[in-house]
Design an enzyme around this catalytic site. Structure first.
Site, PDB file in Angstrom:
ATOM      1  N   GLU A  43     -18.504  -0.980  -7.830  1.00  0.00           N
ATOM      2  CA  GLU A  43     -18.735   0.408  -7.390  1.00  0.00           C
ATOM      3  C   GLU A  43     -19.279   1.324  -8.485  1.00  0.00           C
ATOM      4  O   GLU A  43     -18.771   2.418  -8.698  1.00  0.00           O
ATOM      5  CB  GLU A  43     -17.441   0.984  -6.800  1.00  0.00           C
ATOM      6  N   ASN A  49     -20.360  -5.826  -7.153  1.00  0.00           N
ATOM      7  CA  ASN A  49     -19.741  -5.567  -5.852  1.00  0.00           C
ATOM      8  C   ASN A  49     -19.763  -4.065  -5.531  1.00  0.00           C
ATOM      9  O   ASN A  49     -19.455  -3.246  -6.395  1.00  0.00           O
ATOM     10  CB  ASN A  49     -18.275  -6.050  -5.925  1.00  0.00           C
ATOM     11  N   HIS A 102     -16.912  -2.406   4.607  1.00  0.00           N
ATOM     12  CA  HIS A 102     -15.877  -1.572   5.247  1.00  0.00           C
ATOM     13  C   HIS A 102     -16.563  -0.729   6.315  1.00  0.00           C
ATOM     14  O   HIS A 102     -17.233   0.255   5.999  1.00  0.00           O
ATOM     15  CB  HIS A 102     -15.200  -0.665   4.216  1.00  0.00           C
ATOM     16  N   GLU A 137     -15.177  -7.659   1.364  1.00  0.00           N
ATOM     17  CA  GLU A 137     -13.989  -6.881   1.749  1.00  0.00           C
ATOM     18  C   GLU A 137     -14.089  -6.465   3.208  1.00  0.00           C
ATOM     19  O   GLU A 137     -13.717  -5.354   3.585  1.00  0.00           O
ATOM     20  CB  GLU A 137     -13.851  -5.628   0.864  1.00  0.00           C
ATOM     21  N   ASP A 196     -13.851  -5.330   6.781  1.00  0.00           N
ATOM     22  CA  ASP A 196     -12.948  -4.871   7.843  1.00  0.00           C
ATOM     23  C   ASP A 196     -13.717  -3.902   8.734  1.00  0.00           C
ATOM     24  O   ASP A 196     -14.629  -3.210   8.268  1.00  0.00           O
ATOM     25  CB  ASP A 196     -11.618  -4.303   7.338  1.00  0.00           C
TER      26      ASP A 196
HETATM   27  O1  G3I Z   1       1.848  -0.346  -7.176  1.00  0.00           O
HETATM   28  C1  G3I Z   1       2.219   0.966  -6.769  1.00  0.00           C
HETATM   29  C2  G3I Z   1       3.693   1.046  -6.539  1.00  0.00           C
HETATM   30  O2  G3I Z   1       4.370   0.808  -7.730  1.00  0.00           O
HETATM   31  C3  G3I Z   1       4.038   2.424  -5.970  1.00  0.00           C
HETATM   32  O3  G3I Z   1       5.392   2.499  -5.636  1.00  0.00           O
HETATM   33  C4  G3I Z   1       3.194   2.723  -4.726  1.00  0.00           C
HETATM   34  C5  G3I Z   1       3.447   4.126  -4.170  1.00  0.00           C
HETATM   35  O4  G3I Z   1       2.299   4.608  -3.519  1.00  0.00           O
HETATM   36  O5  G3I Z   1       1.856   2.615  -5.057  1.00  0.00           O
HETATM   37  C6  G3I Z   1       1.481   1.323  -5.503  1.00  0.00           C
HETATM   38  O6  G3I Z   1       0.139   1.295  -5.800  1.00  0.00           O
HETATM   39  C7  G3I Z   1      -0.735   1.294  -4.684  1.00  0.00           C
HETATM   40  C8  G3I Z   1      -1.566   0.012  -4.732  1.00  0.00           C
HETATM   41  O7  G3I Z   1      -2.536   0.035  -3.723  1.00  0.00           O
HETATM   42  C9  G3I Z   1      -0.705  -1.230  -4.587  1.00  0.00           C
HETATM   43  O8  G3I Z   1      -0.083  -1.226  -3.335  1.00  0.00           O
HETATM   44  C10 G3I Z   1      -1.621   2.506  -4.759  1.00  0.00           C
HETATM   45  O9  G3I Z   1      -0.859   3.684  -4.542  1.00  0.00           O
HETATM   46  C11 G3I Z   1      -2.722   2.427  -3.728  1.00  0.00           C
HETATM   47  O10 G3I Z   1      -3.654   3.464  -3.962  1.00  0.00           O
HETATM   48  C12 G3I Z   1      -3.440   1.095  -3.858  1.00  0.00           C
HETATM   49  O11 G3I Z   1      -4.445   1.057  -2.854  1.00  0.00           O
HETATM   50  C13 G3I Z   1      -5.423   0.063  -3.037  1.00  0.00           C
HETATM   51  C14 G3I Z   1      -6.793   0.691  -3.258  1.00  0.00           C
HETATM   52  O12 G3I Z   1      -7.773  -0.327  -3.367  1.00  0.00           O
HETATM   53  C15 G3I Z   1      -6.813   1.533  -4.520  1.00  0.00           C
HETATM   54  O13 G3I Z   1      -8.088   1.913  -4.865  1.00  0.00           O
HETATM   55  C16 G3I Z   1      -5.472  -0.788  -1.783  1.00  0.00           C
HETATM   56  O14 G3I Z   1      -4.243  -1.515  -1.666  1.00  0.00           O
HETATM   57  C17 G3I Z   1      -6.637  -1.778  -1.836  1.00  0.00           C
HETATM   58  O15 G3I Z   1      -6.789  -2.383  -0.588  1.00  0.00           O
HETATM   59  C18 G3I Z   1      -7.914  -1.023  -2.155  1.00  0.00           C
HETATM   60  O16 G3I Z   1      -8.956  -1.955  -2.271  1.00  0.00           O
HETATM   61  C19 G3I Z   1     -10.266  -1.431  -2.561  1.00  0.00           C
HETATM   62  C20 G3I Z   1     -10.999  -2.479  -3.400  1.00  0.00           C
HETATM   63  O17 G3I Z   1     -10.240  -2.806  -4.532  1.00  0.00           O
HETATM   64  C21 G3I Z   1     -12.379  -1.959  -3.807  1.00  0.00           C
HETATM   65  N1  G3I Z   1     -13.147  -1.537  -2.639  1.00  0.00           N
HETATM   66  C22 G3I Z   1     -12.464  -0.600  -1.740  1.00  0.00           C
HETATM   67  C23 G3I Z   1     -11.122  -1.164  -1.302  1.00  0.00           C
HETATM   68  C24 G3I Z   1     -10.458  -0.257  -0.291  1.00  0.00           C
HETATM   69  O18 G3I Z   1     -10.144   0.986  -0.832  1.00  0.00           O
END
Ligand code: G3I
Length: 305
Positions: free
Chosen positions: A127, A170, A206, A235, A237
């Protein structure tokens, strides 16, 4: 074939999913993963904040669990991701240019060396381009302090660290022909011309009503493939339900199969229950791990012809 992975494999492709380590202990989650998919991408566990939260201090425990699971079930692994502006620990952004360059290269080398020989493809840079019509790079510590050359430097460092891994760029909103995808296209073309190591381009895929599957999706994949790189849906969906969602999935899978260098598809999660789109239903299995119409349509397309 009766599973997504086996059907894709019969077409010379893989069919993968994003996996979250903290769900691997759930029986239905693991059973669905193991029965259907032959590639995994750690959803968050290989990101910079997860593996190097403090400078020079690496923690691979959660990512290792996914890699171990994958190996024991004959699944390949996509590494996601080495250099990205998001999920980047604060210390990285506070470095000056010289230190940032050192830290970026050390991060790439350390993580890729830890997983050397175990990762089919790495999202080396994720990105790095802006949305919209400008075709410009996105502001990030890397872009702002190191300039455009950070992407090429990251790929060169990555090639040296694990020569067997395919190296991908990517991005999202690059699935059709538009200003952003054309900016990426021009970068890849330049890399190929100058011998900068790049093997593949990941199209996140997405899709939702505001960002539907573009009509020139297949043509866009093909123009990248014609540059001499593999292309992958990394990715995927698609928001929606029922027949409409199933048809959109079929269009995407058909588009990939029509492009010889489209080597595989990864959906961004096993089940709607754990999708990053918290209120959405964009995946192939519902919240109870039942196969949705979209699942059937993907399997039918993979098995077709
Ligand atoms: O690990 C912490 C945890 O300790 C805490 O208690 C909790 C409370 O909110 O947050 C946890 O972290 C979260 C993490 O996912 C793990 O679950 C973050 O808040 C959350 O923002 C994060 O979201 C991820 C997101 O990327 C962040 O940018 C999504 O799961 C993940 O699916 C998403 O994936 C991205 C790709 O990497 C890149 N392309 C877009 C795609 C969708 O956004």
């Amino acid at each position: 074939a009766s599973s997504l992975g086996a059907a894709a494999s019969a077409k010379g492709r893989y069919f993968g999913t994003a996996v979250a380590n903290n769900h691997l202990g759930e029986t239905d989650y693991a059973a669905t993963l193991n029965a259907e998919f032959n590639s995994v991408t750690p959803e968050n566990e290989m990101k910079w904040d997860a593996v190097e939260p403090n400078r020079g201090s690496f923690s691979y425990t959660n990512a290792d669990k996914i890699v171990t699971h994958a190996k024991s079930h004959n699944m390949q692994v996509r590494g996601h991701t080495l250099v990205w502006h998001s999920q980047l620990p604060g210390w990285v952004g506070s470095l000056g240019a010289d230190e940032l360059r050192t830290a970026m290269n050390n991060h790439i080398t350390s993580v890729m060396t830890h997983y050397k020989g175990q990762i089919a493809a790495w999202d080396v840079v994720n990105e790095a381009f802006q949305d919209g019509s400008s075709g410009a790079r996105r502001s990030s510590p890397f872009q702002d302090k190191l300039g455009n050359g950070f992407i090429e430097e990251a790929f060169r460092t990555a090639r040296a660290a694990d020569p067997a891994a395919k190296l991908c760029y990517n991005d999202y909103n690059t699935d059709g022909v538009n200003a952003k995808s054309t900016a990426v296209y021009n970068m890849v073309k330049d890399f190929k011309t100058r011998g900068v190591p790049i093997d593949c381009v990941g199209f996140q895929g997405h899709f939702n009503p505001n960002s539907p599957v573009p009509s020139d999706f297949q043509a866009n994949l093909q123009r990248f493939a014609d540059l001499g790189v593999d292309v992958q849906l990394t990715e995927l969906d698609i928001e929606g339900s029922g027949t409409a969602q199933a048809n959109n999935y079929a269009t995407v899978v058909r588009g990939c199969l029509a492009v010889t260098r489209c080597t595989g598809i990864t959906v961004w999660g096993v089940t709607d229950k754990y999708s990053w789109r918290s209120s959405g239903t964009p995946l192939l299995f519902d919240g109870s791990y039942q196969k949705k119409p979209a699942y059937t349509s993907v399997l039918d397309v993979l098995n077709g012809g």
